[in-house]
Design a protein around this motif. Structure first.
Motif, mmCIF file in Angstrom:
data_model
loop_
_atom_site.group_PDB
_atom_site.id
_atom_site.type_symbol
_atom_site.label_atom_id
_atom_site.label_comp_id
_atom_site.label_asym_id
_atom_site.label_seq_id
_atom_site.Cartn_x
_atom_site.Cartn_y
_atom_site.Cartn_z
ATOM 1 N N PHE A 360 -13.941 0.461 -17.764
ATOM 2 C CA PHE A 360 -14.689 0.660 -16.517
ATOM 3 C C PHE A 360 -13.935 0.149 -15.290
ATOM 4 O O PHE A 360 -14.546 -0.245 -14.302
ATOM 5 C CB PHE A 360 -16.076 -0.001 -16.599
ATOM 6 N N THR A 361 -12.626 0.164 -15.367
ATOM 7 C CA THR A 361 -11.800 -0.352 -14.273
ATOM 8 C C THR A 361 -10.657 0.613 -13.978
ATOM 9 O O THR A 361 -9.963 1.054 -14.889
ATOM 10 C CB THR A 361 -11.215 -1.734 -14.638
ATOM 11 N N THR A 362 -10.492 0.927 -12.701
ATOM 12 C CA THR A 362 -9.384 1.771 -12.265
ATOM 13 C C THR A 362 -8.440 0.941 -11.400
ATOM 14 O O THR A 362 -8.884 0.259 -10.471
ATOM 15 C CB THR A 362 -9.884 2.982 -11.462
ATOM 16 N N LEU A 363 -7.166 1.000 -11.729
ATOM 17 C CA LEU A 363 -6.140 0.319 -10.949
ATOM 18 C C LEU A 363 -5.289 1.363 -10.241
ATOM 19 O O LEU A 363 -4.719 2.243 -10.885
ATOM 20 C CB LEU A 363 -5.255 -0.548 -11.854
ATOM 21 N N LYS A 364 -5.229 1.263 -8.917
ATOM 22 C CA LYS A 364 -4.351 2.118 -8.134
ATOM 23 C C LYS A 364 -3.300 1.227 -7.479
ATOM 24 O O LYS A 364 -3.627 0.324 -6.715
ATOM 25 C CB LYS A 364 -5.138 2.893 -7.079
ATOM 26 N N THR A 365 -2.051 1.502 -7.806
ATOM 27 C CA THR A 365 -0.939 0.696 -7.329
ATOM 28 C C THR A 365 -0.122 1.466 -6.318
ATOM 29 O O THR A 365 0.277 2.611 -6.573
ATOM 30 C CB THR A 365 -0.040 0.253 -8.497
ATOM 31 N N SER A 366 0.138 0.843 -5.182
ATOM 32 C CA SER A 366 1.002 1.419 -4.155
ATOM 33 C C SER A 366 2.314 0.648 -4.142
ATOM 34 O O SER A 366 2.347 -0.539 -3.805
ATOM 35 C CB SER A 366 0.336 1.328 -2.776
ATOM 36 N N ASN A 367 3.382 1.310 -4.563
ATOM 37 C CA ASN A 367 4.718 0.735 -4.477
ATOM 38 C C ASN A 367 5.411 1.359 -3.279
ATOM 39 O O ASN A 367 5.576 2.576 -3.217
ATOM 40 C CB ASN A 367 5.511 1.016 -5.759
ATOM 41 N N CYS A 368 5.814 0.532 -2.339
ATOM 42 C CA CYS A 368 6.245 1.049 -1.045
ATOM 43 C C CYS A 368 7.723 0.841 -0.748
ATOM 44 O O CYS A 368 8.172 1.119 0.365
ATOM 45 C CB CYS A 368 5.401 0.431 0.061
ATOM 46 N N SER A 369 8.481 0.365 -1.717
ATOM 47 C CA SER A 369 9.908 0.186 -1.503
ATOM 48 C C SER A 369 10.634 0.154 -2.837
ATOM 49 O O SER A 369 10.154 -0.471 -3.785
ATOM 50 C CB SER A 369 10.186 -1.111 -0.734
ATOM 51 N N ALA A 370 11.768 0.809 -2.881
ATOM 52 C CA ALA A 370 12.599 0.746 -4.075
ATOM 53 C C ALA A 370 13.455 -0.510 -4.074
ATOM 54 O O ALA A 370 14.038 -0.874 -5.093
ATOM 55 C CB ALA A 370 13.486 1.986 -4.159
ATOM 56 N N GLN A 371 13.549 -1.177 -2.920
ATOM 57 C CA GLN A 371 14.377 -2.361 -2.793
ATOM 58 C C GLN A 371 13.588 -3.661 -2.858
ATOM 59 O O GLN A 371 14.062 -4.666 -3.385
ATOM 60 C CB GLN A 371 15.151 -2.328 -1.460
ATOM 61 N N SER A 372 12.366 -3.672 -2.337
ATOM 62 C CA SER A 372 11.579 -4.899 -2.270
ATOM 63 C C SER A 372 10.467 -4.903 -3.307
ATOM 64 O O SER A 372 9.584 -4.039 -3.290
ATOM 65 C CB SER A 372 10.965 -5.071 -0.872
ATOM 66 N N ASN A 373 10.497 -5.888 -4.186
ATOM 67 C CA ASN A 373 9.443 -6.047 -5.185
ATOM 68 C C ASN A 373 8.130 -6.474 -4.552
ATOM 69 O O ASN A 373 7.059 -6.322 -5.137
ATOM 70 C CB ASN A 373 9.882 -7.080 -6.228
#
Length: 421
Positions: A360-373
């Protein structure tokens, strides 16, 4: 960051490959055959799980000739490879993608407390101390294996409106034994907000800066900086691993800490849970000066701070307006650089990765840089959860969840982010 994709096939596929009675000789007592492939980019590992028919056969099928077993195995692997080769044709939004944070390898940065001969703070037999600082106070808990010569990570956890330090410790569990950051026990601190006028204007209720009911003129940003300084002088801490978390009014103040340059450079990552994002704690000119790792939880059944936002509270007071949580997460992603990404950036962008890590949980991840973790926003949306910190025991009163947010997600997220990497 490692990502795992799982794709399951129905019974008819696995049985059609070599018939019932063959798969158990490949999978043993398991119900699935697993294989792992390296894909592009190399940092992504995908595991494909092919669901077999129920293992109702013995582990070793001696009645079958060894040639038939070998033949079945080759057919299974051959057709599986054909299937796996076509997986990249499946639209990304149709796949299940789980993000597995990796522990940051940043070195420790010891505070002054690591070289101090001793601290004047007196802890009780549960490793707690109530510390006063002028007219303010905070509750400190050190881990059972605390070593005054080894730097430890610090987590500040801010309570909600009408709550206090002890309540925040109870619902979050940051003081639970066995929890670690960077492989060491956590120093968990639960500050107390000042008493403000409350929502009716004539009450005396603890609250943090940024809400309509905050104490007039309170400067909790300065209080937080002074508190961290005092903690650093009295305890052996790792200043590369300071973290901020909070719930409701405290979650919104956590957001304000992330938006403020002076404190955005103090804490490595932030966890606002069910944040009460009134305008004072969610400024339109939020400009932290660096990418901010944010992990956020919000229940769809929250009637105090509705997930879809509100233009006013039930009494019609517009100062209690709050944003749509999806839009709030997107705003942080854009601050972190998602707004300037090329239109076609594999696995990068706003809500680029979608998974269901818990029931019952949805995780939406936004990764906004290939260089910065650090340019990452992880938003957990929980069905049927009210205004609550997610726990399996429901100690916060807003419902029971299938996971404990602190141990299952927040601490692993914090572990992936540290200064000095």
């Amino acid at each position: 960051m490692r990502r795992q994709s799982r794709i399951c096939l129905p019974h008819w596929f696995s049985e059609s490959i070599c018939g019932a009675g063959c798969l158990p000789s490949i999978t043993g007592s398991k119900n699935c055959f697993s294989t792992t492939l390296k894909t592009s980019p190399p940092s992504i590992t995908k595991s494909y799980v092919l669901e077999a028919s129920p293992s109702s056969h013995p582990l070793f099928l001696h009645q079958f000739h060894s040639f038939r077993r070998a033949w079945c195995s080759m057919r299974f692997l051959y057709l599986s490879a054909l299937f796996l080769s076509s997986v990249n044709a499946i639209p990304r939004h149709c796949r299940r993608t789980d993000s597995q944070p990796v522990i940051s390898q940043a070195p420790s940065n010891a505070t002054a407390g690591c070289s101090a001969s001793s601290s004047s703070w007196q802890l009780d037999d549960t490793n707690h101390a109530n510390i006063t600082m002028g007219d303010r106070s905070f509750l400190v808990h050190i881990p059972g294996a605390y070593d005054p010569s080894v730097p430890h990570a610090l987590v500040l956890s801010f309570h909600g409106f009408r709550a206090d330090d002890e309540q925040q410790e109870l619902i979050t569990g940051f003081s639970e034994p066995g929890l670690t950051l960077n492989g060491r026990g956590i120093v968990a601190v639960y500050p107390n907000g000042q008493f403000g006028p409350g929502k009716n204007g004539n009450e005396s209720i603890r609250a943090w800066q940024g809400a309509p009911y905050s104490p007039p003129g309170v400067d909790d940003i300065a209080f937080t900086q002074q508190m961290v300084q005092l903690l650093s002088e009295n305890l052996c801490l790792d200043s590369n691993r300071f973290y901020a978390a909070g719930k409701s009014n405290g979650g919104a103040f956590t957001n304000l800490l992330a938006c403020t340059p002076a404190t955005a450079s103090l804490f490595a990552a932030y966890a606002p849970v069910s944040p009460a994002l009134y305008a004072g704690a969610n400024p339109v000119d939020c400009n932290p000066g660096r990418p901010i790792p944010i992990i956020n939880f919000h229940g769809l059944a929250d009637t105090v701070i509705p997930f879809d936002g509100q233009t006013a509270d039930q009494e019609g007071r517009t100062e209690y307006a709050t944003p749509n949580i999806t839009e709030y997460r997107e705003a942080w992603a854009n601050r972190n650089g998602c707004a300037s990404l090329p239109s076609e950036s594999p696995d990068l962008g706003v809500f680029a990765l979608v998974s269901h890590p818990h029931a019952f949980t949805t995780l939406k991840t936004s990764n906004c840089s290939a260089q910065s973790n650090d340019a990452v926003v992880s938003g957990f949306t929980v069905d049927n959860l009210g205004h609550s910190w997610p726990t399996t025991l429901g100690v916060d009163g807003g419902g029971v969840t299938a996971f404990n947010a602190t141990s299952a997600n927040i601490l692993p997220f914090f572990d992936a982010h540290a200064f000095g990497a």
